[in-house]
Design a protein around this motif. Sequence first.
Motif, short mmCIF file in Angstrom:
data_model
loop_
_atom_site.label_atom_id
_atom_site.label_comp_id
_atom_site.label_asym_id
_atom_site.label_seq_id
_atom_site.Cartn_x
_atom_site.Cartn_y
_atom_site.Cartn_z
N ILE A 163 0.86 -1.19 0.00
CA ILE A 163 0.00 0.00 0.00
C ILE A 163 0.89 1.23 0.00
O ILE A 163 1.59 1.51 0.98
CB ILE A 163 -0.94 0.01 1.23
N SER A 181 -6.23 -2.16 2.25
CA SER A 181 -5.18 -2.36 3.26
C SER A 181 -5.40 -3.66 4.03
O SER A 181 -4.44 -4.37 4.38
CB SER A 181 -5.16 -1.18 4.24
N ALA A 190 -4.31 -6.45 1.76
CA ALA A 190 -2.84 -6.45 1.69
C ALA A 190 -2.23 -6.98 2.99
O ALA A 190 -1.30 -7.79 2.97
CB ALA A 190 -2.34 -5.02 1.43
N THR A 219 -2.17 1.01 -4.55
CA THR A 219 -1.38 -0.22 -4.37
C THR A 219 -0.19 -0.22 -5.32
O THR A 219 -0.25 0.29 -6.44
CB THR A 219 -2.23 -1.48 -4.62
N THR A 279 1.07 -5.90 -6.76
CA THR A 279 0.68 -6.36 -5.42
C THR A 279 -0.44 -7.40 -5.49
O THR A 279 -0.39 -8.44 -4.84
CB THR A 279 0.21 -5.17 -4.56
#
Length: 864
Positions: free
Chosen positions: A196, A266, A269, A367, A371
Amino acid sequence: MSSDCWPSSPPDGVDDGSSPSPDETFLVGFVIVNVVGLRHYQGKISGREMVGLVRESWNPHDENAIKVLNMRSVQVGYIERSAASVLSPLIDSHLITIEGLVPKPPGRGNSFKIPCQVHIFARIDEFESVKLAISMGGLQLISENNVSFTLSEAMAVKEKKSTSAEKSVDEIFKLLDLKLSNKGLAEALEPPKDMIKSELFSHQKEGLGWLVSRENSYELPPFWEEKNGVYMNELTNFQTDTRPEPLRGGIFADDMGLGKTLTLLSLIAFDKWTHQANSSGDIDDEDGEEMGEEESIALLSKKSKRGRGSRKADNSKKKRKSENLSANKRGKRPVFDKFSSFEPKTTLIVCPPSVFSAWITQLEEHTTKGTFKVYMYYGERTKDAKELQKYDIVLTTYTTLSTEESWDKSPIKKIEWRRVILDEAHVIKNPSTQQSRAVSNLNAKRRWAVTGTPVQNNSFDLFALVAFLKFEPLSMKSLWNSLIQRPLAQGDEKGTSRLQVLIASISLRRTKDKALIGLPSKTIETFFVNLREEERKVYDQMEEEARKIVKVYISDESVVRNYSTVLSILVRLRQICTDLALCPADLRALLPPSQIEDVKNNPTLLQKLLSVLQDGEDFDCPICISPPTDIVITCCAHIFCESCILRTIKRTKPCCPMCRHPLSESDLFKAPPESSQTTAPEGSSSSSSSKVAALLKFLSASRDANPSSKSVIFSQFQKMLLLLENPLKEAGFKVVRLDGSMNAKKRAQVIKDFEVPTPEGPTILLASLKASSAGINLTAASTVYLLEPWWNPAVEEQAMDRVHRIGQKNKVKIVRLIARDTIEERILQLQENKRVLARKAFGRKGQKEQREISRDELSALMNL
């Protein structure tokens, strides 16, 4: 217009024993009947338990079938045929709702049947006819004046008793409230910085901490307790020796514009980073012991900050390890959910089409490239479930899921998802719709309902979210009605306090007024416009005529039957308030006849109905209570989604759900496709409109003060957007338009064009209220004009928050234009009632809830 504006009965085929709105029903009494067929089904009853009673009108073996579910939604059996034949016609006629309770478990050796108390609720004015029908059907009704009434085990009866050895419902809720108060907030977390790239605000970090703690919880769900290895639900008395699954998920209800999308990215992630750290052994300690949640998250957070300093740990590592091992010895798993190679990794995100591009944009902005592997399950798409499981994120729409609900080979239905995120989750506010069923039936480890407007019309909107979350036992509609909806609607303070505790236990909501992110201020001004003499004359004549018609409907209780007529009346009155050019000259002829008339023999009537539909965009299908798709008009002049009405007439008696007029497929008429007209109708003009004149004054003054400022003008009438283009261009403004007739690609291009700075870029965006109320970013503008009030204030607020959100650098001004002494002023009061309800649901304490919108509000709207 939404059918929520007056009580309407759910259509046939989507009934589960809750036919009349619970806000108007009271306990008539109860009958004792048998549940049969126990040995054929898996559901078990182990004590005094509430059960779900579901009307199964499509059952091929018994048209009166009522199936019985335990509180885990597993079928126990059926109500015996003799009783079902009496109760089902009353349910189908929307005269009663029923709730079931089994007072004691089946005796030894009795695997065939078990007694059940069926509690019957009806409107007070229907009590006598209901009692007569039950008596004539051969069932013994035990009502309040019967000495046996106190034998009832129902909550509705027990709460009237002064003493009870068991904890009352409100004591159970108070204990949960106390537990929540003592628990405190989850600790803020940082997302992994190599995934992030955007910096989170403090409220987003706190939100991430809450999301992570919910996803990795091993606590018993609310209302469950353990005694000697047996788990019991305190609300229903359901008992099991299998530990209930934790409630991993909830309602993420932060105000619009506070960055929920980034917080959710988030979360995904953080979870993926955890998986990678787990796989490489990074979060085991040097002795090979698995860490507890606090230590693991602290270490992950430390690594993600990349040298910017780690969070301080409150306790020693040794103590945390000891506590975690102790938890294991007590038979509880460590709180932190360690991945295994068999754990699903894919997140399914479901959103409306208008929000689809916003998720793509947010992924690109926030991002690091590479990712996430993202698949867009939309349009042309794979049929291979294994292919989808290769991705971190699968993006799809509610419409796509609804379409595939009946597909046995749908890959979406074959996958166990790591998490399902419903964005704009208020879309599923009616749990009876196909799209609501589709998302509820998804197989997922974790479930998130994400919406800035969880309550749009009434508190029942929250039930659909609770059902999606599988929050047992309140995901059973009969229990929700009994414990929450009915007390709320009848003005009982218990209903409000219960709802508040319930929502607090599963949701997180922060609002902009807490100054969480330092947004520029937002001011809302209501400017009252005086209609010109010609407009006032037409309006008064139309309202007087309309008032007479609606008054008759209300007096003979035929409002629902004449739904399309009332819709026409209200739409036309509101159009006059905005611009006479929206209405044809012969206003009186626009009113459909008050008696049922066959559209097949009256093409003029068909055309009138179509004009109403195409002029307004706030009409909801009465079956799914959502904007209609593939609009169909019946021969009796009622309007539905094609799929809704076809499913209804195929699964039940072939008649109109609104007026009971017999229907077959040959009685349904397709509406012509939406107009793709891109310019104002020839010969039309808005120069005489009082509102347009006022709007031009505001815009000119704003341009004089700041030539580079941009404005968004919202209207719910697409035709009005077209009518405005010429006057605005003649006044020297550069204009672009965004409406529901555009596809996602065209909408994205319009928004991109609007962001081009002046003088090259446009200064005015003409936007359809509904098409632009969710998921798009219009922070290039700093002023918003609302040409008409919307029935639902949540839609207006969503539209405002396209401008007033993260990324806005200027003060935001909202101007609402309201025609004085018209229906628009009364709509403002209706909006305030709904706002009060929404505030109470997420408050801590409140006074009596305003009754749900009823015929009284319709009377108020018509100034009767």
